[in-house]
Design a protein around this motif. Structure first.
Motif, short mmCIF file in Angstrom:
data_model
loop_
_atom_site.label_atom_id
_atom_site.label_comp_id
_atom_site.label_asym_id
_atom_site.label_seq_id
_atom_site.Cartn_x
_atom_site.Cartn_y
_atom_site.Cartn_z
N TYR A 76 0.83 -1.21 0.00
CA TYR A 76 0.00 0.00 0.00
C TYR A 76 0.86 1.26 0.00
O TYR A 76 0.62 2.20 -0.75
N VAL A 77 1.89 1.26 0.84
CA VAL A 77 2.70 2.46 1.03
C VAL A 77 3.54 2.79 -0.20
O VAL A 77 3.70 3.96 -0.56
N LEU A 78 4.07 1.77 -0.89
CA LEU A 78 4.96 2.03 -2.03
C LEU A 78 4.27 2.82 -3.15
O LEU A 78 4.75 3.89 -3.54
N PRO A 79 3.15 2.35 -3.70
CA PRO A 79 2.52 3.13 -4.76
C PRO A 79 1.91 4.44 -4.25
O PRO A 79 1.89 5.44 -4.98
N PHE A 80 1.44 4.44 -3.02
CA PHE A 80 0.87 5.67 -2.46
C PHE A 80 1.94 6.76 -2.39
O PHE A 80 1.79 7.85 -2.95
N GLY A 81 3.04 6.46 -1.71
CA GLY A 81 4.10 7.45 -1.59
C GLY A 81 4.77 7.78 -2.91
O GLY A 81 5.13 8.93 -3.18
N GLY A 82 4.91 6.79 -3.79
CA GLY A 82 5.62 7.01 -5.05
C GLY A 82 4.84 7.78 -6.08
O GLY A 82 5.42 8.47 -6.92
N LEU A 83 3.51 7.69 -6.06
CA LEU A 83 2.70 8.29 -7.12
C LEU A 83 2.02 9.59 -6.71
O LEU A 83 1.28 10.17 -7.52
N LEU A 84 2.24 10.08 -5.51
CA LEU A 84 1.53 11.26 -5.03
C LEU A 84 1.83 12.50 -5.87
O LEU A 84 0.92 13.26 -6.22
N LEU A 85 3.09 12.74 -6.18
CA LEU A 85 3.42 13.94 -6.96
C LEU A 85 2.83 13.85 -8.36
O LEU A 85 2.29 14.83 -8.89
N LEU A 86 2.92 12.68 -8.97
CA LEU A 86 2.30 12.50 -10.28
C LEU A 86 0.79 12.67 -10.18
O LEU A 86 0.17 13.31 -11.04
N GLY A 87 0.18 12.11 -9.13
CA GLY A 87 -1.25 12.27 -8.95
C GLY A 87 -1.67 13.72 -8.81
O GLY A 87 -2.68 14.16 -9.38
N GLY A 88 -0.88 14.50 -8.09
CA GLY A 88 -1.18 15.93 -7.93
C GLY A 88 -1.11 16.67 -9.24
O GLY A 88 -1.95 17.52 -9.56
N ARG A 89 -0.10 16.35 -10.05
CA ARG A 89 0.05 17.03 -11.33
C ARG A 89 -1.02 16.61 -12.33
O ARG A 89 -1.52 17.40 -13.13
N LEU A 90 -1.41 15.33 -12.30
CA LEU A 90 -2.49 14.87 -13.16
C LEU A 90 -3.80 15.59 -12.80
O LEU A 90 -4.59 15.95 -13.69
N ALA A 91 -4.01 15.83 -11.51
CA ALA A 91 -5.19 16.56 -11.09
C ALA A 91 -5.17 18.00 -11.59
O ALA A 91 -6.19 18.54 -12.03
N ASP A 92 -4.00 18.64 -11.54
CA ASP A 92 -3.88 20.01 -12.07
C ASP A 92 -4.16 20.05 -13.57
O ASP A 92 -4.72 21.02 -14.09
N ARG A 93 -3.78 18.99 -14.27
CA ARG A 93 -3.93 18.99 -15.72
C ARG A 93 -5.32 18.58 -16.17
O ARG A 93 -5.92 19.22 -17.04
N TYR A 94 -5.86 17.52 -15.60
CA TYR A 94 -7.12 16.96 -16.08
C TYR A 94 -8.34 17.35 -15.24
O TYR A 94 -9.47 17.02 -15.61
N GLY A 95 -8.12 18.03 -14.13
CA GLY A 95 -9.24 18.47 -13.31
C GLY A 95 -9.23 17.82 -11.94
O GLY A 95 -9.11 16.59 -11.82
N HIS A 96 -9.36 18.62 -10.89
CA HIS A 96 -9.27 18.11 -9.53
C HIS A 96 -10.47 17.25 -9.16
O HIS A 96 -10.33 16.20 -8.53
N ARG A 97 -11.68 17.68 -9.55
CA ARG A 97 -12.86 16.86 -9.24
C ARG A 97 -12.80 15.53 -9.99
O ARG A 97 -13.11 14.47 -9.43
N ARG A 98 -12.40 15.59 -11.25
CA ARG A 98 -12.35 14.38 -12.07
C ARG A 98 -11.39 13.35 -11.48
O ARG A 98 -11.71 12.17 -11.33
N LEU A 99 -10.18 13.81 -11.15
CA LEU A 99 -9.18 12.87 -10.61
C LEU A 99 -9.57 12.38 -9.21
O LEU A 99 -9.29 11.23 -8.85
N PHE A 100 -10.23 13.24 -8.44
CA PHE A 100 -10.70 12.81 -7.12
C PHE A 100 -11.71 11.66 -7.26
O PHE A 100 -11.63 10.66 -6.55
N LEU A 101 -12.64 11.80 -8.20
CA LEU A 101 -13.65 10.76 -8.39
C LEU A 101 -13.04 9.48 -8.94
O LEU A 101 -13.40 8.37 -8.52
N VAL A 102 -12.09 9.61 -9.86
CA VAL A 102 -11.41 8.43 -10.39
C VAL A 102 -10.66 7.71 -9.28
O VAL A 102 -10.73 6.48 -9.13
N GLY A 103 -9.93 8.47 -8.46
CA GLY A 103 -9.18 7.87 -7.36
C GLY A 103 -10.09 7.21 -6.34
O GLY A 103 -9.79 6.10 -5.85
N THR A 104 -11.20 7.85 -6.01
CA THR A 104 -12.13 7.27 -5.03
C THR A 104 -12.77 5.99 -5.56
O THR A 104 -12.90 5.00 -4.82
N ALA A 105 -13.16 6.01 -6.82
CA ALA A 105 -13.75 4.81 -7.42
C ALA A 105 -12.74 3.65 -7.41
O ALA A 105 -13.09 2.50 -7.11
#
Length: 497
Positions: free
Chosen positions: A64-93
Motif C-alpha cells: 500500500y505504502v509504495l505506490p501511495f508514496g511514489g505516485l503522489l506527486l504524479l497524482g497531484g500534477r495529473l489533477a492540475d492537468r485533467y481536473g481536480h474533481r475528475r481525478l478525485f472521483l477516479v481515485g475514489t472509485a
C-alpha cells in the motif's frame, strides 16, 4: 518582483454548499489515512487464514505504502492537468474497487495486488482532495477553519486505525477492515458531483513524462529502502541497492526539471519559504506520529498485556484531544499567528512524548499513559492543522494539486523514515539490554522509550524548522490569490517584506 495573478473566479465558486462538500472530501481523506494503519491489528488473523509468514505480512503494509508514496506527486500534477474533481472521483472509485477486492481475497497474491491498487488510487485521491479544499475556501479566515478540520481528520484517521482495526477484526473478521471502505466510498462518489461544479476548462499542457518517471521511481525506491531497513537491515544489498537507485533517479529528476519547458514540479515553487518549511515540518511530524503509534500499540500488547481491542480503546483519549485541538486551533492562529501556533503545537507534542518515555514496564494507564496521551493529541492536532496550512500558503489554483501531492508525499516519506530509524534504534537497544541480562519486559520498555524520545526529537527539530517560515499568517479576510496571498510564491528565497 514578478506580477501576481488572481485565480479564476470559478475557483472561488466551486460549490454553494462548500462546508458540506468539505465534510465529504474529509471523509475520503479519512479513509486514505485510516487504511495505512487499520490493517495492522488484523495482520495476525489475516496471516493465519491466508498462510502468510512474517515477511509476507510486512508486504501487506508495504504494498500500500509504495505506490501511495511514489505516485503522489504524479497524482497531484495529473489533477492540475485533467481536473481536480475528475481525478478525485477516479481515485475514489479505484479505492472502492480495490478495497472490495482486498476483502474478497482468497490468496496472498490477490490481497497484495489489491493493496497496491488501493495505494495507487489513494495517490490520485489525496492531492486532488486537498486542492479542492483550497479552492473551496479562498478567504484566509475560512481556509484556516477548513484546514483545521482537514488536519484534524488526518490525525484522527491515524489514531482511529488501531481502535477500528481491533473492533472490526474481533467482531467481523479481517475482511471487515477492507469492506468498511466500500459503503463510505460510495457515499463520497455519489455526493461530490452534486456538491462541486465541474472542473473549469484549462489550457492544454504537456505532461512531463521523463520527470514523472524519474520522481515516481525515486520515491518508490526511497520508501522501499526505508521499508527494507525494518525487514532486512541497513547494510543488506536490497536496502543499499534501493537507496542507490533513489539517489540516481533523484539527481536525474532535478536535472530533467531544470531543463523541462513544462516541468512536473517547477523547482521555483520551493522559493516559497512557507511551502518548503511546511513540507519539512510535515515530514518530521509524520516521522514522529507513525513511530509513536507503532511503538505505543506494541508496548501496550507486548509489555502491558493488553489485548488488541483494549489497546485500541486506550487510543480514545488521544484521539479526543486531537479532535478538540483541531477545532480550536483556527481561533488560536487568528490570535497568535500561524508560525507561533505551529511551534507551540510541536513543543507540546514533544513534551507529551518525553513524558510517555518515562512509562515503566508495569505502567498503569491512568497514571502513566493518560496524561501524555492527551498532550500528544493536542500537539498532533495543532501540528497537522498548521503544517498543512503552511504547506499550501501562497499556492494558486493551477498548482493546488502539486501542493497537495507535496504535503502528502512529505507525510508518507516522513512516516517511513521515522519508523525505519526509530524501530532500528529500539531493536538495538532492546537487544543490548537483553544480552546484558535485563528482563525481557524491561528491555522492551527501554527500547520503546527510545522510540518516544526519538519522536520527541523529530518534533523539536520541526519546531526549529517552523521558525524559518516567512510570516505569521495572511491578514484577516485576505483572499488567497490576491497580491498579499501570493507574495511569498513569487519572492526569491530569503527576501523580506
Amino acid at each position: 518582483m514578478s506580477p501576481t495573478v488572481s485565480p479564476p473566479p470559478a475557483l472561488a465558486a466551486r460549490s454553494t454548499r462548500r462546508w458540506l462538500a468539505l465534510s465529504v472530501l474529509a471523509l475520503a481523506q479519512f479513509l486514505v489515512v485510516l487504511d495505512a494503519s487499520i490493517v495492522n491489528i488484523a495482520l495476525p488473523v489475516l496471516g493465519e487464514q491466508l498462510g502468510m509468514d512474517t515477511v509476507a505480512l510486512a508486504w501487506v503494509i508495504t504494498a500500500y505504502v509504495l505506490p501511495f508514496g511514489g505516485l503522489l506527486l504524479l497524482g497531484g500534477r495529473l489533477a492540475d492537468r485533467y481536473g481536480h474533481r475528475r481525478l478525485f472521483l477516479v481515485g475514489t472509485a479505484g479505492f472502492i474497487a480495490a478495497s472490495a477486492l482486498a476483502g474478497l481475497s482468497m490468496t496472498s497474491g490477490m490481497l497484495l495486488g489489491a493493496r497496491a491498487l488501493q495505494g495507487a488510487s489513494a495517490a490520485l485521491l489525496a492531492p486532488a482532495a486537498l486542492a479542492l479544499v483550497t479552492q473551496l475556501f479562498p478567504q484566509a479566515k475560512d481556509r484556516t477553519t477548513a484546514l483545521g478540520i482537514w488536519g484534524g481528520v488526518a490525525g484522527i484517521g491515524s489514531a482511529a486505525g488501531v481502535l477500528l482495526g481491533g473492533v472490526l477484526t474481533a467482531a467481523l473478521g479481517w475482511q471487515a477492515v477492507f469492506f468498511v471502505n466500500v459503503p463510505v466510498g460510495i457515499i463520497v462518489v455519489l455526493a461530490i458531483p452534486r456538491l462541486l461544479t465541474r472542473d473549469p476548462a484549462s489550457a492544454p499542457s504537456r505532461l512531463d513524462y521523463p520527470g514523472a518517471a524519474t520522481i515516481t521511481g525515486a520515491l518508490v525506491a526511497v520508501v522501499g529502502a526505508l521499508s527494507a531497513v525494518e525487514q532486512v537491515g541497513v547494510v543488506h544489498p536490497l536496502t543499499l541497492g534501493l537507496a542507490a537507485a533513489a539517489l540516481v533517479l533523484g539527481v536525474a529528476f532535478v536535472m530533467i526539471e531544470r531543463r523541462a519547458a513544462e516541468p512536473l514540479v517547477p523547482l521555483t515553487v520551493f522559493r516559497n519559504r512557507n511551502l518548503s518549511a511546511g513540507n519539512l515540518v510535515m515530514l518530521l511530524v509524520g516521522a514522529a506520529m507513525v513511530a509513536l503509534f507503532f511503538a505505543l500499540s506494541v508496548y501496550m500488547q507486548s509489555v502491558l498485556g493488553y489485548d488488541a481491542l483494549t489497546a485500541g480503546l486506550t487510543q480514545l483519549p488521544l484521539a479526543g484531544a486531537l479532535v478538540i485541538a483541531a477545532g480550536i486551533i483556527p481561533g488560536i492562529v487568528g490570535t497568535l499567528g500561524l508560525k507561533r501556533t505551529l511551534v507551540g503545537s510541536l513543543v507540546i507534542l514533544a513534551g507529551g512524548l518525553i513524558w510517555l518515555a518515562g512509562s515503566p514496564a508495569d505502567a498503569v494507564f491512568a497514571i502513566h499513559i493518560l496524561g501524555p496521551s492527551i498532550l500528544i493529541g493536542i500537539g498532533l492536532g495543532g501540528a497537522f492543522v498548521t503544517a498543512t496550512q503552511l504547506s499550501v500558503d501562497g499556492i494558486d489554483g493551477g498548482e493546488a494539486g502539486l501542493a497537495g501531492g507535496l504535503v502528502n508525499t512529505s507525510q508518507q516519506i516522513g512516516g517511513a523514515l521515522g519508523l525505519a530509524i526509530l524501530a532500528s534504534l529500539a531493536t538495538a537497544r532492546t537487544g543490548a539490554l537483553h544480552s546484558a541480562g535485563i528482563s525481557a519486559a524491561d528491555a522492551l520498555t527501554s527500547g520503546f522509550s527510545w522510540v518516544f524520545l526519538g519522536a520527541a526529537a523529530f518534533a523539536l527539530i520541526g519546531a526549529a524548522v517552523a521558525c524559518f517560515a516567512h510570516r505569521e499568517a495572511m491578514p484577516e479576510g485576505t483572499p488567497e490569490g490576491t497580491p498579499e496571498g501570493t507574495l511569498t510564491a513569487v519572492m526569491p528565497a530569503g527576501a523580506t517584506y
